[in-house]
Structure formats: C-alpha cells, structure tokens
Design an enzyme around this catalytic site. Structure first.
Site, PDB file in Angstrom:
ATOM      1  N   TYR A  74       7.139  85.046  -7.558  1.00  0.00           N
ATOM      2  CA  TYR A  74       8.601  85.157  -7.544  1.00  0.00           C
ATOM      3  C   TYR A  74       9.157  85.184  -8.966  1.00  0.00           C
ATOM      4  CZ  TYR A  74       8.644  83.933  -2.533  1.00  0.00           C
ATOM      5  OH  TYR A  74       8.457  83.901  -1.174  1.00  0.00           O
ATOM      6  N   HIS A 139      -0.667  83.589  -0.713  1.00  0.00           N
ATOM      7  CA  HIS A 139       0.507  84.380  -0.323  1.00  0.00           C
ATOM      8  C   HIS A 139       0.178  85.505   0.664  1.00  0.00           C
ATOM      9  CE1 HIS A 139       4.716  85.443  -2.124  1.00  0.00           C
ATOM     10  NE2 HIS A 139       4.726  85.446  -0.820  1.00  0.00           N
TER      11      HIS A 139
END
Length: 333
Positions: A74, A139
């Site tokens: 992110y 992820h």
C-alpha cells in the site's frame, strides 16, 4: 495559519471527535485457532497515501475502532505507524501483509520467495515502528496463480507457497506476529500446506452483500478447515473503477432496510457481513462515517430482512481474483 504537523493533526482529530463521538464499546471479536481474539471490524487504508492513512487511521482509533488493516504494497505504513504511536499499542490490533511470491519482483526463484518474504516481514515492522504485529498475511497466492487460477504443482505454485510460508512460520515462532494467515487463497493453495507446522489462521477474501452466504463454497469450506475468513471490498468492488457497488450504496433493498432502522445502506451491508461472524475491513477518512461503521451491534435485522439480504444477488465479485474454488484434497487441520 500554518498547517499542523502529524502530532498536531492527531490532537485536532481527537478534539473534533468530541463533536461526533459517543462512548462506544470496542467491536466484538472472533477467536482464531491459536486463541488470539480478532476484532470484527478493521479500519482499512488501501489507496491512501501516508498522510491520508495517518488521518484516517487516527480518526478510526479515536472513535473506538481498535484494528487497522494495511499492507507493505500500500506504500502507507509509515503513516499508519505514526497514527499507532499516539495510542496504546496493546489496545490496537495491527494487521499487515506481504506480497505473494513473484509479485514484487520478476524472479520466481524459490530461494528468493523465502528471502524476500523474510525481508518484507521485517520491513513491515520497521515501517510501522512496532516490535510485533497481531496478524500478518500473504497478500496473494504466487504470481503464477493469476494465470493458472490455481496453486498447483505443475506450475510451480505449490513450491512457491511452501517457500513463502516457511518464512511466515519462522516470523510467528519468533514472536513477531501473534497470528499468521493468507489472502485470496483457494482450496488448491491450502493443499500445498498439508505438511506445514502451522496452518493459516485467517484468509482475507472479497465478500459482500449480493454474493450469497456461501459464495463458491468458500464459507463452509473454511469453517470445516478451521480458517477464519475476513472480508475486504465489503461494499462491493467495481473492477474498473475500484469503487463501491451502486446497488449496495443506493439500491432499494439496502436503503429500505436502513430506513426502517434509521441506519444507512452502508451500515446494513456491513452488518450483514459481521452478523455471519466474518470480520470486515471498512474505510473512510470521515470520523462521523467511521463512528457509523462502528454502530453495528446496537440494532438487529429482522428475520425477513436477513432472508432478503441472504437471497439478494449482485453478479459482480468472487471470493478470490487470483485463483478459483477448485476442490482440494480433504484433510483436517
């Protein structure tokens, strides 16, 4: 007037919160396989830069949300870390992520899968400025799964899963994470971990109103496996705009049910998720909206409303865009 720094903005958020916040109990929790209690609501920060992540997460903590969901890719963990510094660490559940094997570089060398995961896990701690996280997850499945829609031996997917998971297990055994898990994993990916010392405790998937209560059999499968599901894109996800579903935000079903309880359509959609015992990741930079997200346990859906929501279908969305729900071998964890 000069723009306040991050410490000053924290004070402004805390002061402004008095205008919109009431005393709110922390969200209920679910208990993971190892006994760790995980809140049913987390403040997400996908698509935020570091500054926006700091403001949003600070606001979320100030209204009573006690969990944050972030990720290495992110690019905002330094901002999240600054927000964490203003609140007692032991009162906040911190979740972060490391990239799936091959997704942060071009090589698919198995040693690189292991070493890169080790490095990325330490980067998470460094950027967040913490000595441990409460939950860290992989992820995505390996990059090959985006092509084959599976974690399988013939594509090398299983070897990559195992190499990466070895680093996750070591991180957990060192006490640097209270729990470890995955995201966007399907049954074939779990098949690769039959001999793992520690089986994944959480799988974060796309789950929202309109997908049904057991999309592609994922919910029932994970209950059988003892893996706690967590929901992202809880308001739907337009695959092109990466925005919430108009049907959820403004559709007749959610708005009419919300009106009957003096709640918003967003609250209806979030409540439908958490009422199934599936923790939800929500996101807002507005303290008032975050407080509304937290108000999910002071009211109840009627049996008729729940049935209507359970049976509602929105064609957009599947639990994982990285792999399919293909059947894995049966094994018990």
């Amino acid at each position: 007037m000069a723009t306040p720094g991050w410490a000053g903005r924290t004070m402004l958020l805390l002061m402004s919160c008095e205008l919109v916040c009431l005393t709110v109990s922390a969200p209920p929790t679910v208990t993971l396989r190892n006994g760790v209690k995980m809140p049913l609501l987390a403040a997400g920060c996908w698509q935020y830069n570091s500054s926006t992540a700091f403001d949003s997460v600070s606001a979320a903590f100030s209204v009573g949300i006690n969990m944050v969901d972030t990720a290495l890719d992110y690019g905002n963990q330094d901002g999240v870390g600054r927000a964490l510094a203003s609140f007692p660490r032991d009162q906040i559940f911190v979740e972060t992520k490391v990239p799936g094997c091959g997704l942060d570089k071009s090589t698919l060398n198995l040693l690189d899968c292991y070493k890169d995961t080790q490095k990325n896990l330490e980067s998470d701690l460094s950027l967040l400025n913490v000595s441990y996280v409460d939950l860290v997850i992989v992820h995505f499945p390996p990059v090959t799964s985006f092509v084959t829609r599976s974690c399988n031996n013939w594509s090398g997917g299983c070897e990559m899963v195992r190499a990466q998971w070895k680093a996750m297990e070591e991180f957990y055994k060192q006490g640097k994470a209270r729990a470890i898990g995955v995201s966007n994993y399907c049954p074939s990916c779990y098949d690769c971990l039959k001999s793992a010392d520690i089986f994944p405790m959480v799988n974060q998937i796309q789950f929202h109103l309109g997908m049904g209560t057991d999309p592609a059999g994922f919910v029932s499968y994970h209950k059988k496996m003892g893996v706690q599901l967590q929901a992202y894109s809880v308001l739907g996800n337009n695959p092109i705009k990466h925005s919430a579903s108009e049907e959820i935000l403004r559709g007749n079903l959610t708005t009419s049910i919300g009106k009957s309880h003096n709640k918003s359509s967003v609250q209806v959609a979030l409540k439908w998720v958490v009422d199934q015992g599936i923790p939800a990741v929500t996101k807002s930079a507005n303290a008032k909206h975050l407080k509304e997200d937290l108000d999910l346990w002071s009211w109840e859906l009627t049996a008729a409303e729940k049935e209507a929501l359970d049976n509602h279908r929105n064609p957009a969305g599947s639990p994982s865009f990285a792999c399919s729900s293909e059947t894995a071998s049966e094994f018990v964890v």
